[in-house]
Design a protein around this motif. Sequence first.
Motif, PDB file in Angstrom:
ATOM      1  N   PRO A   1     -39.114  -8.620  32.667  1.00 37.31           N
ATOM      2  CA  PRO A   1     -38.438  -9.503  33.616  1.00 37.31           C
ATOM      3  C   PRO A   1     -37.648  -8.744  34.683  1.00 37.31           C
ATOM      4  N   ARG A   2     -36.965  -7.659  34.302  1.00 40.34           N
ATOM      5  CA  ARG A   2     -36.185  -6.903  35.290  1.00 40.34           C
ATOM      6  C   ARG A   2     -37.099  -6.141  36.248  1.00 40.34           C
ATOM      7  N   GLU A   3     -38.185  -5.597  35.722  1.00 41.37           N
ATOM      8  CA  GLU A   3     -39.137  -4.909  36.594  1.00 41.37           C
ATOM      9  C   GLU A   3     -39.732  -5.891  37.601  1.00 41.37           C
ATOM     10  N   PHE A   4     -40.071  -7.085  37.119  1.00 41.55           N
ATOM     11  CA  PHE A   4     -40.617  -8.097  38.024  1.00 41.55           C
ATOM     12  C   PHE A   4     -39.588  -8.473  39.090  1.00 41.55           C
ATOM     13  N   ALA A   5     -38.334  -8.640  38.683  1.00 41.89           N
ATOM     14  CA  ALA A   5     -37.283  -9.031  39.620  1.00 41.89           C
ATOM     15  C   ALA A   5     -37.101  -7.986  40.722  1.00 41.89           C
ATOM     16  N   ILE A   6     -37.183  -6.709  40.351  1.00 48.10           N
ATOM     17  CA  ILE A   6     -37.063  -5.640  41.350  1.00 48.10           C
ATOM     18  C   ILE A   6     -38.246  -5.686  42.312  1.00 48.10           C
ATOM     19  N   LEU A   7     -39.453  -5.811  41.764  1.00 46.25           N
ATOM     20  CA  LEU A   7     -40.652  -5.863  42.602  1.00 46.25           C
ATOM     21  C   LEU A   7     -40.626  -7.082  43.520  1.00 46.25           C
ATOM     22  N   GLU A   8     -40.207  -8.224  42.988  1.00 48.06           N
ATOM     23  CA  GLU A   8     -40.122  -9.439  43.801  1.00 48.06           C
ATOM     24  C   GLU A   8     -39.100  -9.268  44.924  1.00 48.06           C
TER      25      GLU A   8
END
Length: 233
Positions: free
Chosen positions: A160-167
Amino acid sequence: MSNETILIVDDEKEIRNLIVIYLKNEGYQVLEACDGEEGLQLLKKQEIHLIVLDLMMPNVDGMEMCMKVREIAEMPIIMLTAKSQDMDKIMGLTIGADDYVTKPFNPLELVARIKSQLRRYLKLNGLNKSNSDEIEIGDLRINTATHEVLVNNEKVKLTPREFAILELLSSNPGIVMSAEQIYERVWKEEAFQSENTVMVHIRKIRERIETNPRNPQYIKTVWGVGYKVEKDL
């Protein structure tokens, strides 16, 4: 169900019925007209994304309708006709048709051509509402609603945190964000010695989405400043 509406203009009811069946099976909204005059009236009343237009019809024929449509609209037009001479094809394309299918035709081929024309039209005009939750950068696609990430059409798993950074970075292409800004936006707390934490997460994202993580294509490092995703690839 698709949001796109397709107008079929043909004086042969059997042909219209055949096309309607295949298009409705694909989820499209379909309107019918038996000649160009009726087709132009529907065009004034409805939002239409593509027209399948027969060339030879009574009253207003396909050539005349195509020319009148091109005076007011830019949606794709696929000409449908029994004529196969090169000059007829050239004339149809010259006055504004985008593609040409000769009768008798394979309905599946017509559907494929319709899909191809719609993809190009909707992408160029930003009308594809079904993809409003998607961010597309090169071969990278991010769905902010489903939290799916695809690279070259292959799913990539992110935390979830990796996705949030990428988003965050992909939603602000070209903008450089410091490690502190990223941390505060993603972790939603004050940044304190956060640079290493963000750097580790960026490295893990690159390992999953980049062909060569040491020479990243998507997430770029701006030395001494932070990170960014390029606008165009």
